[in-house]
Design a protein around this motif. Structure first.
Motif, PDB file in Angstrom:
ATOM      1  N   LEU A 268      -7.248   4.230   2.508  1.00 24.92           N
ATOM      2  CA  LEU A 268      -7.100   2.794   2.710  1.00 24.92           C
ATOM      3  C   LEU A 268      -5.774   2.483   3.401  1.00 24.92           C
ATOM      4  CD1 LEU A 268      -8.082  -0.121   2.230  1.00 24.92           C
ATOM      5  CD2 LEU A 268      -7.031  -0.009  -0.048  1.00 24.92           C
ATOM      6  N   THR A 269      -4.707   3.145   2.968  1.00 26.41           N
ATOM      7  CA  THR A 269      -3.395   2.946   3.586  1.00 26.41           C
ATOM      8  C   THR A 269      -3.419   3.318   5.068  1.00 26.41           C
ATOM      9  OG1 THR A 269      -2.312   3.417   1.469  1.00 26.41           O
ATOM     10  CG2 THR A 269      -0.952   3.555   3.438  1.00 26.41           C
ATOM     11  N   THR A 270      -4.077   4.402   5.396  1.00 32.00           N
ATOM     12  CA  THR A 270      -4.179   4.819   6.792  1.00 32.00           C
ATOM     13  C   THR A 270      -4.931   3.788   7.624  1.00 32.00           C
ATOM     14  OG1 THR A 270      -4.093   7.167   6.215  1.00 32.00           O
ATOM     15  CG2 THR A 270      -5.066   6.606   8.342  1.00 32.00           C
ATOM     16  N   LEU A 271      -6.026   3.284   7.095  1.00 34.47           N
ATOM     17  CA  LEU A 271      -6.819   2.292   7.821  1.00 34.47           C
ATOM     18  C   LEU A 271      -6.004   1.027   8.099  1.00 34.47           C
ATOM     19  CD1 LEU A 271     -10.270   2.567   5.990  1.00 34.47           C
ATOM     20  CD2 LEU A 271      -9.826   3.104   8.396  1.00 34.47           C
ATOM     21  N   VAL A 272      -5.251   0.570   7.102  1.00 34.22           N
ATOM     22  CA  VAL A 272      -4.498  -0.679   7.247  1.00 34.22           C
ATOM     23  C   VAL A 272      -3.192  -0.453   8.002  1.00 34.22           C
ATOM     24  CG1 VAL A 272      -3.297  -2.532   6.010  1.00 34.22           C
ATOM     25  CG2 VAL A 272      -5.518  -1.722   5.181  1.00 34.22           C
ATOM     26  N   ASN A 273      -2.394   0.511   7.549  1.00 36.98           N
ATOM     27  CA  ASN A 273      -1.032   0.670   8.065  1.00 36.98           C
ATOM     28  C   ASN A 273      -0.980   1.328   9.435  1.00 36.98           C
ATOM     29  OD1 ASN A 273      -0.665  -0.215   5.450  1.00 36.98           O
ATOM     30  ND2 ASN A 273       1.076   1.099   5.062  1.00 36.98           N
TER      31      ASN A 273
ATOM     32  N   LEU B 191       0.826  -1.207   0.000  1.00 37.92           N
ATOM     33  CA  LEU B 191       0.000   0.000   0.000  1.00 37.92           C
ATOM     34  C   LEU B 191       0.865   1.265   0.000  1.00 37.92           C
ATOM     35  CD1 LEU B 191      -2.833  -1.105   2.438  1.00 37.92           C
ATOM     36  CD2 LEU B 191      -3.134  -0.393   0.057  1.00 37.92           C
ATOM     37  N   GLU B 192       1.960   1.247   0.751  1.00 36.87           N
ATOM     38  CA  GLU B 192       2.849   2.406   0.778  1.00 36.87           C
ATOM     39  C   GLU B 192       3.465   2.672  -0.594  1.00 36.87           C
ATOM     40  OE1 GLU B 192       5.734   1.784   3.792  1.00 36.87           O
ATOM     41  OE2 GLU B 192       4.325   2.066   5.451  1.00 36.87           O
ATOM     42  N   ILE B 193       3.934   1.615  -1.234  1.00 38.13           N
ATOM     43  CA  ILE B 193       4.527   1.753  -2.568  1.00 38.13           C
ATOM     44  C   ILE B 193       3.481   2.224  -3.563  1.00 38.13           C
ATOM     45  CG2 ILE B 193       5.542   0.465  -4.493  1.00 38.13           C
ATOM     46  CD1 ILE B 193       6.914  -1.299  -2.337  1.00 38.13           C
ATOM     47  N   LEU B 194       2.280   1.671  -3.449  1.00 36.50           N
ATOM     48  CA  LEU B 194       1.179   2.056  -4.330  1.00 36.50           C
ATOM     49  C   LEU B 194       0.863   3.543  -4.189  1.00 36.50           C
ATOM     50  CD1 LEU B 194      -0.838   0.733  -6.286  1.00 36.50           C
ATOM     51  CD2 LEU B 194      -2.341   0.323  -4.339  1.00 36.50           C
ATOM     52  N   GLU B 195       0.751   3.985  -2.959  1.00 31.94           N
ATOM     53  CA  GLU B 195       0.396   5.385  -2.701  1.00 31.94           C
ATOM     54  C   GLU B 195       1.521   6.333  -3.080  1.00 31.94           C
ATOM     55  OE1 GLU B 195      -0.653   8.348   1.086  1.00 31.94           O
ATOM     56  OE2 GLU B 195      -0.368   6.194   1.426  1.00 31.94           O
ATOM     57  N   GLU B 196       2.727   6.046  -2.606  1.00 32.27           N
ATOM     58  CA  GLU B 196       3.815   7.002  -2.735  1.00 32.27           C
ATOM     59  C   GLU B 196       4.523   6.956  -4.086  1.00 32.27           C
ATOM     60  OE1 GLU B 196       4.767   9.401  -0.562  1.00 32.27           O
ATOM     61  OE2 GLU B 196       2.963   8.874   0.564  1.00 32.27           O
ATOM     62  N   ARG B 197       4.893   5.749  -4.538  1.00 33.77           N
ATOM     63  CA  ARG B 197       5.753   5.665  -5.712  1.00 33.77           C
ATOM     64  C   ARG B 197       5.005   5.417  -7.012  1.00 33.77           C
ATOM     65  NH1 ARG B 197      10.643   1.851  -4.415  1.00 33.77           N
ATOM     66  NH2 ARG B 197       9.850   1.576  -2.308  1.00 33.77           N
ATOM     67  N   ARG B 198       3.894   4.708  -6.911  1.00 33.43           N
ATOM     68  CA  ARG B 198       3.178   4.391  -8.149  1.00 33.43           C
ATOM     69  C   ARG B 198       2.112   5.430  -8.479  1.00 33.43           C
ATOM     70  NH1 ARG B 198       1.564  -1.819  -7.702  1.00 33.43           N
ATOM     71  NH2 ARG B 198       0.950  -1.481  -9.875  1.00 33.43           N
TER      72      ARG B 198
END
Length: 344
Positions: A320-325, A211-218
């Motif tokens: 979504l990232t906040t909810l999971v991570n 999720l982090e890679i998806l949000e930040e880099r992709r």
């Protein structure tokens, strides 16, 4: 005396039962994750086989329509990889398999340089040559380059030139072999994965890293929300084929199919059913509001109405990232640590 003993036993059971329930839930979660990932790996194996076969057929008989078949087979196999890209532990770590499937990012354009070198010399391109040529040669991005790079395809060595076909078919065969090895490795990994408690945290962290890679880099970096603050589709993966957004959609789908069910089991066992429900709804929100997955990212970055839709997608994935991570990880006691995907 019997009453005291009975009371003591009852007290011990009261204290240990929640731990036992949590342990049982963690085992159930790992069982769910194992089976889901196995399904994803099997799909990757099947699609990689189709790609290898279609590449071979095309190069043997480049009839009208056969190239489009190769392109479709490449996309199907690449999207199957995207769905299991979240797994960064176990057999996929052997021999840098994840990098062999997808060498990215590629800021020095090694893929183009390696292709030019292999096509431009006289040494036969064999499976052995592919094995020795490094991860920039061995995966889906190399085939994407051969099929979709505009400059390369305007040149004299574009497909179906025989030497380029050698490269295409051998890279496709390499992907097929690696897919088979990954599936076999995952099957052999089953007892260790199910019996080792630490893989609960490892799997949660893998989902978090994805999720982090998806949000930040992709998304954020190509959108100009990080780094240079300039929109740049060329730092996304799959930019040559214009499939960057489709790969993002596939990764979200893979997380929803293979990661979320086990996460829900764990959260519900911790009494966090409400959080599990919110995460489930947020996955649905991302998928339902996805802005034209077939649209090239370059177009979405250029056209303001499409960019606004892309911004909405980014916000959905950030939530979504906040909810999971943050929230789920805290509820489950999982601490974010080093993850091999950080070098993706």
């Amino acid at each position: 005396m019997q009453g005291i003993t009975r009371l003591l036993c009852t007290s011990i059971l009261t204290l240990t039962s929640p731990l036992a329930w949590a342990s049982d839930a963690n085992i159930q979660a790992r069982q769910q994750w194992y089976e889901g990932i196995a399904t994803g790996y099997q799909s990757l194996t099947t699609e990689a086989g189709e790609l290898a076969e279609s590449a071979r057929d095309y190069c043997q008989n480049p009839a009208e329509g056969s190239r489009e078949h190769v392109e479709a087979a490449w996309l199907n196999a690449f999207l199957a990889w995207q769905k299991v890209r979240l797994v960064d532990f176990g057999p996929v770590e052997n021999n840098n398999l994840s990098w062999q499937f997808q060498f990215w990012p590629d800021p020095k354009n090694l893929i183009a340089r390696k292709a030019a070198y292999l096509i431009g010399n006289d040494e036969p391109i064999t499976p052995s040559v592919i094995n020795q040529s490094g991860v920039a040669v061995q995966g889906f991005p190399m085939i994407e380059y051969l099929l979709f790079d505009q400059e390369f395809n305007a040149g004299e060595t574009s497909l179906p030139v025989a030497r380029t076909c050698e490269l295409l078919t051998n890279v496709a065969g390499h992907l097929k072999s690696n897919s088979d090895a990954l599936m076999a490795g995952w099957q052999a990994f089953r007892p260790h994965y199910l019996e080792t408690e630490q893989y609960f945290d490892t799997t949660i962290r893998a989902g978090m890293a994805t999720l982090e890679i998806l949000e930040e880099r992709r998304l954020a970096q190509p959108m100009g929300l990080r780094g240079s603050n300039k929109r740049n589709p060329y730092i996304a993966d799959a930019w040559r084929s214009g499939k960057s957004l489709q790969t993002v959609a596939a990764t979200v789908d893979g997380l929803n199919r293979y990661f979320l069910p086990g996460l829900e089991i764990s959260l519900e066992a911790k009494g966090a059913s409400d959080l599990a429900d919110r995460i489930r709804k947020q996955f649905n929100e991302v998928q339902q509001n996805f802005p034209g997955a077939h649209l090239p990212l370059a177009t979405a970055l250029k056209e303001e109405d499409q960019f606004r839709a892309l911004q909405s997608l980014y916000v959905d994935i950030s939530q979504l990232t906040t909810l999971v991570n943050d929230q789920a990880a805290v509820a489950l006691g999982v601490v974010r640590g080093f993850n091999s995907s950080d070098g993706d």
